[in-house]
Design a protein around this motif. Structure first.
Motif, PDB file in Angstrom:
ATOM      1  N   LEU A 103     -28.074   5.627  -7.236  1.00 55.17           N
ATOM      2  CA  LEU A 103     -27.365   5.425  -5.423  1.00 55.17           C
ATOM      3  C   LEU A 103     -28.069   6.138  -4.448  1.00 55.17           C
ATOM      4  CD1 LEU A 103     -23.014   6.078  -7.033  1.00 55.17           C
ATOM      5  CD2 LEU A 103     -24.754   4.200  -6.196  1.00 55.17           C
ATOM      6  N   GLN A 126     -22.645   3.043  -1.169  1.00 53.07           N
ATOM      7  CA  GLN A 126     -23.479   3.983  -1.970  1.00 53.07           C
ATOM      8  C   GLN A 126     -22.315   5.904  -2.085  1.00 53.07           C
ATOM      9  OE1 GLN A 126     -24.940   2.019  -3.967  1.00 53.07           O
ATOM     10  NE2 GLN A 126     -24.290   0.233  -2.293  1.00 53.07           N
ATOM     11  N   ASP A 129     -18.697   5.970  -3.881  1.00 52.15           N
ATOM     12  CA  ASP A 129     -19.424   5.741  -4.895  1.00 52.15           C
ATOM     13  C   ASP A 129     -19.788   6.740  -5.795  1.00 52.15           C
ATOM     14  OD1 ASP A 129     -19.654   5.361  -8.114  1.00 52.15           O
ATOM     15  OD2 ASP A 129     -20.486   3.122  -7.809  1.00 52.15           O
ATOM     16  N   TRP A 132     -16.583   9.577  -5.822  1.00 52.51           N
ATOM     17  CA  TRP A 132     -15.651   9.012  -6.367  1.00 52.51           C
ATOM     18  C   TRP A 132     -16.139   9.578  -7.987  1.00 52.51           C
ATOM     19  CZ3 TRP A 132     -16.039   6.414 -11.431  1.00 52.51           C
ATOM     20  CH2 TRP A 132     -15.964   6.163 -12.005  1.00 52.51           C
ATOM     21  N   GLN A 133     -18.095   9.527  -8.176  1.00 51.19           N
ATOM     22  CA  GLN A 133     -18.708  10.048 -10.030  1.00 51.19           C
ATOM     23  C   GLN A 133     -18.791  11.338  -9.100  1.00 51.19           C
ATOM     24  OE1 GLN A 133     -20.117   8.626 -12.324  1.00 51.19           O
ATOM     25  NE2 GLN A 133     -18.900   6.604 -11.299  1.00 51.19           N
TER      26      GLN A 133
END
Length: 259
Positions: A103, A126, A129, A132-133
């Protein structure tokens, strides 16, 4: 504030508190994700680095936006997140998996021909994401009670996804992937689709196409080489799948100018 330090080192000071992030270079390179909660007006000063070049991605999100995103009338943030956002200069770091690194590279090298609103939306997608990760990684480490089964299955799926991304050149079978994450093939197939919305093999195909797209855009490889990277024996089949995925032909991406 969230930083992915891909290479080199970053030093900065906030409210007289020094921070030093180091990812190294060359074969010793170990990328780092660093999360920092700045809960009040502060003074930030970056320290100029000498020596190895610095490669990083930096994502900033305002607190009111995060609060609206995470809090609803009937649900509050989980305790690790609540505690993190309650403390000024709370910080957390971890070594990212392949998915976060991919990402970050997409942000550094976005697809050509994406400009204006579409380009901005792509970068934000991106970034979200990655956020969140990163929150997921922090929760996994700091939760006091044993995680719920659904959380455990999500972590297993994350490991499966990272294994796939790190081994796209291999002959990836569901048995091999399942053995790497310590789950049965049927469980991996079912849970992967539940958590990510695609089957394991659809994900493998998408990521191999993305590898080919990046090689076309950044390295200008021949279309036949890109087809090989994507796992296709025939250029025509590759071109059809590529256009369906990206709305452009491989030649258009290869011949386009970088932004």
């Amino acid at each position: 504030m969230l930083m992915i330090v891909l290479e080199g080192q970053q030093q900065f000071v906030i409210d007289d508190v020094p921070f030093r992030l180091e990812a190294g270079t060359g074969k010793r390179r170990m990328p780092l994700v660093f999360m920092l909660n700045v809960a009040q007006h502060s003074t930030l000063r970056f320290i100029t680095n000498s020596g190895a070049p610095l490669r990083k991605v930096m994502i900033a999100a305002p607190r009111p936006w995060l609060s609206r995103l995470m809090e609803t009338e009937d649900r509050l943030p989980t305790k690790p997140l609540h505690d993190f956002f309650a403390r000024h200069l709370a910080h957390f770091s971890f070594e990212p998996g392949q998915h976060i690194l991919q990402l970050a590279e997409k942000i550094v090298h976005p697809p050509p021909l994406l400009e204006g609103e579409l380009g901005s939306l792509y970068l934000r997608a991106q970034g979200l994401d990655i956020m969140w990760q990163s929150c997921l990684a922090m929760m996994a480490e700091e939760m006091e009670s044993p995680p719920a089964p659904s959380f455990l299955s999500l972590r297993a799926c994350e490991r499966a996804r990272d294994y796939i991304l790190g081994n796209l050149g291999k002959d990836l079978t569901i048995d091999l992937i399942a053995s790497e994450v310590g789950a049965s093939p049927s469980t991996v197939q079912r849970r992967f689709k539940e958590h990510f919305g695609v089957t394991v093999f659809d994900f493998v195909r998408e990521q191999r196409l993305e590898t080919a797209r990046a090689a076309l855009a950044n390295e200008r490889v021949p279309v036949g080489t890109a087809a090989y990277l994507a796992g296709y024996n025939h250029v025509s089949s590759f071109s059809t799948a590529f256009r369906k995925a990206y709305g452009l032909t491989p030649k258009q991406v290869r011949n386009s100018r970088q932004p």
